[in-house]
Write a protein that holds these residues in place. Structure first.
Motif: not given
Length: 614
Positions: A465, A469, A472-473, A479-481, A483-484, A552
């Motif tokens: 996670c 994240a 993604d960022q 998205n952040n932590y 989101n997963y 992702n």
């Protein structure tokens, strides 16, 4: 003549006496097993600490009989119509059973094994059955006893989920120092010196009366109430006393809304963070010191130390201290709770360590240690996040090195860090935390050997996670932590890039265990939404790869098309990470992917964050 049904008996029993070759049923009205991680963690750490107070390496096994005993509480049984039922205590007995299963696995390769299997199950007419009888638990207990992987994904049963979770907790917190020479001594002690009071009634009516009496009557005064009474007695001014009393009541009411024991946990954390000077050495016959006394006799410790350690010697001192320091630190403690359960981008690491951190008894004190009541709200947030970042880095490094961090094994280390960061200004705190991390023996060089197994799924999910994240960022995706880890929609599951088919990889491996090791390595895992993950379960990598391009960013980096005309990636912090496309996935490709994971970990948990923080 006395009616046998009216009898009630009580006797102290050790674990061996209570469980050996016994059969007992779990009563229908208390069927669910609801212990949480904190309950199992506390039990294992308490047992380890009690044992280590007596254990000496040079002892003979027979010396264990004279070791200090440990009282685990009462259990109530009803024996009626030939059926032995647990009326009260099934939570503890279930936990004991799980611990025995774990210890039995742990001693499998030992030359000094202790026979504890008959405490878990017994044999009659050639058939073995578990001593604790509940149809809902038989399959999961058998799976754990046989050391099988137990799949919970499609099973909606609270008890089974908790049983597997608490078994994994035992694995995570059981001290490594007890796994070698001390192990048979510990098992001897656990089954012989851990004592419960067994209360037996011979009618259900009497048994339920005992149960209600034990759980529904009497309200003992708590340690914090005794502390409050002492504090108020030291304030002679009635107006000031009333002000502190109201302040205390308001704050304790707020804490009780968080947790019934939050007030006691707060005072332990606060006093340990700011005023404890000593801790008991981990050797036999050592006496409890500040750290332990705060945990076991809080109000007495304060009464004995408020003059020397708190500089409180008169009424005005007490009033000023509690109107300022108490008020500030209890607000800080409530801040920890708030940000631990609700992600905040300004202080994200408090949320992370609530998912993967050290024992709260150490963690909370560490977080409070550098704070000063003169700190602004902005400084408080920065200090909290800095310490929480240290905690997460500490736990992640140890985890990828397959090292545990239960309270008993790291207490001395963390307590010394508490003292080292106590009352530091922000810049000093950053320097000290950087130094502490540089002194750690564990680093991310262990990533090539790190892999998924039955007991570390929670950590692997946390690690994936964080990585997913971060990637993604880095390319600008919002998205952040959370989101997963805890999405609004479908939960994310760990996806193996290789299906579980050894036959498809015989060209690379002679032995199935070699294939399994590579398949479970951290470079061969990603996160996918539940359902998507399951639909791909048996597909070959080449067939799954086009679908990864829709997922992702971390999954997308496997596909060649990801690298075409992708300025967000080329201009991101990821350009230093050795990403590459993998149209096919052989063991050498997974080794390349492992290097990616190692580089990501070194960047996510770099100590440079402390020097780059404004």
């Amino acid at each position: 003549m006395t009616d046998h049904k009216n009898k009630i008996e009580a006797a102290d029993k050790n674990i061996n006496d209570l469980l050996k070759d016994q059969k007992f049923f779990i009563d229908y009205f208390q069927r669910e097993y609801r212990w949480q991680e904190k309950h199992m963690t506390t039990l294992i750490e308490d047992l380890a600490n009690a044992f280590l107070k007596s254990y000496k390496k040079e002892d003979k096994r027979s010396d264990v009989a004279n070791y200090q005993s440990y009282y685990l509480g009462p259990v109530v049984f009803s024996i009626a119509d030939g059926k032995n039922s647990i009326i009260d205590g099934q939570q503890r007995i279930t936990s004991i059973t799980l611990f025995l299963i774990y210890l039995n696995h742990l001693q499998k390769n030992s030359t000094n094994q202790v026979n504890i299997e008959n405490l878990v199950f017994s044999e009659k007419y050639g058939e073995k059955s578990f001593n604790m009888t509940d149809q809902d638990r038989q399959a999961v207990l058998k799976g754990l006893f046989d050391n099988e992987e137990y799949n919970l994904k499609n099973l909606d049963d609270e008890t089974v989920h908790n049983i597997v979770g608490r078994y994994n907790d035992i694995h995570n917190v059981f001290p490594e120092e007890l796994t070698t020479h001390a192990l048979p001594y510990f098992i001897d002690w656990f089954i012989g010196n851990v004592v419960l009071v067994k209360i037996t009634a011979y009618s259900d009516e009497n048994a339920y009366t005992i149960f209600e009496t034990m759980n529904d009557r009497g309200m003992n005064i708590t340690a914090t109430e005794m502390l409050k009474g002492y504090v108020l007695s030291r304030i002679s001014n009635s107006v000031e006393r009333s002000e502190i009393n109201q302040l205390w009541k308001n704050h304790i009411k707020d804490l009780h809304e968080l947790n019934s024991n939050a007030d006691l946990d707060f005072f332990k954390a606060w006093f340990r963070a700011k005023y404890a000077v000593t801790v008991r050495p981990r050797k036999a016959d050592s006496e409890n010191q500040d750290y332990e006394q705060i945990g076991t006799r809080l109000h007495d410790w304060f009464k004995n130390n408020h003059t020397d350690k708190f500089n409180l010697s008169n009424s005005s001192h007490f009033f000023e201290f509690f109107i300022n320091e108490f008020d500030y630190f209890i607000k800080a403690y409530k801040f920890i709770w708030e940000k631990s359960i609700q992600y905040d981008s300004q202080c994200p690491h408090l949320f992370y360590i609530n998912q993967w951190g050290i024992a709260a008894s150490l963690q909370d004190a560490l977080l409070l240690a550098p704070l000063k009541s003169s700190d602004s709200d902005e400084i408080l947030v920065k200090k909290m996040d800095a310490v929480a970042r240290f905690v997460e880095t500490f736990t992640v490094r140890r985890s990828v090195n397959f090292m545990k961090f239960g309270s008993s094994s790291i207490q001395y280390t963390i307590f010394n860090i508490i003292k080292n960061i106590r009352n530091l200004d922000l810049d000093e705190l950053y320097k000290e935390l950087t130094k502490e991390l540089h002194q750690l023996d564990q680093d991310f060089g262990a990533i090539p050997n790190f892999r998924l197994h039955q007991q570390n799924k929670k950590f692997v999910k946390h690690l994936l996670c964080r990585i997913t994240a971060f990637v993604d960022q880095s390319v600008g995706r919002d998205n952040n932590y959370v989101n997963y880890k805890d999405p609004q929609g479908k939960p994310f599951e760990i996806e193996h890039l290789w299906s579980n088919s050894f036959d498809d990889h015989r060209d690379e491996f002679d032995q199935e265990w070699e294939f399994s090791d590579v398949r479970n390595s951290i470079g061969a895992l990603i996160l996918l939404p539940n359902g998507t993950n399951q639909s791909f379960n048996s597909d070959k990598y080449e067939d799954k790869l086009p679908h990864y391009l829709k997922e992702n960013t971390y999954a997308q980096t496997l596909h060649p098309d990801f690298y075409h005309k992708n300025p967000n990636f080329r201009n991101s912090a990821l350009k230093s990470i050795p990403f590459k496309a993998h149209p096919q996935l052989y063991s050498d490709d997974i080794k390349e992917r492992i290097k990616v994971v190692q580089s990501l970990c070194e960047q996510i948990w770099s100590t440079d964050h402390y020097s780059n923080t404004n």
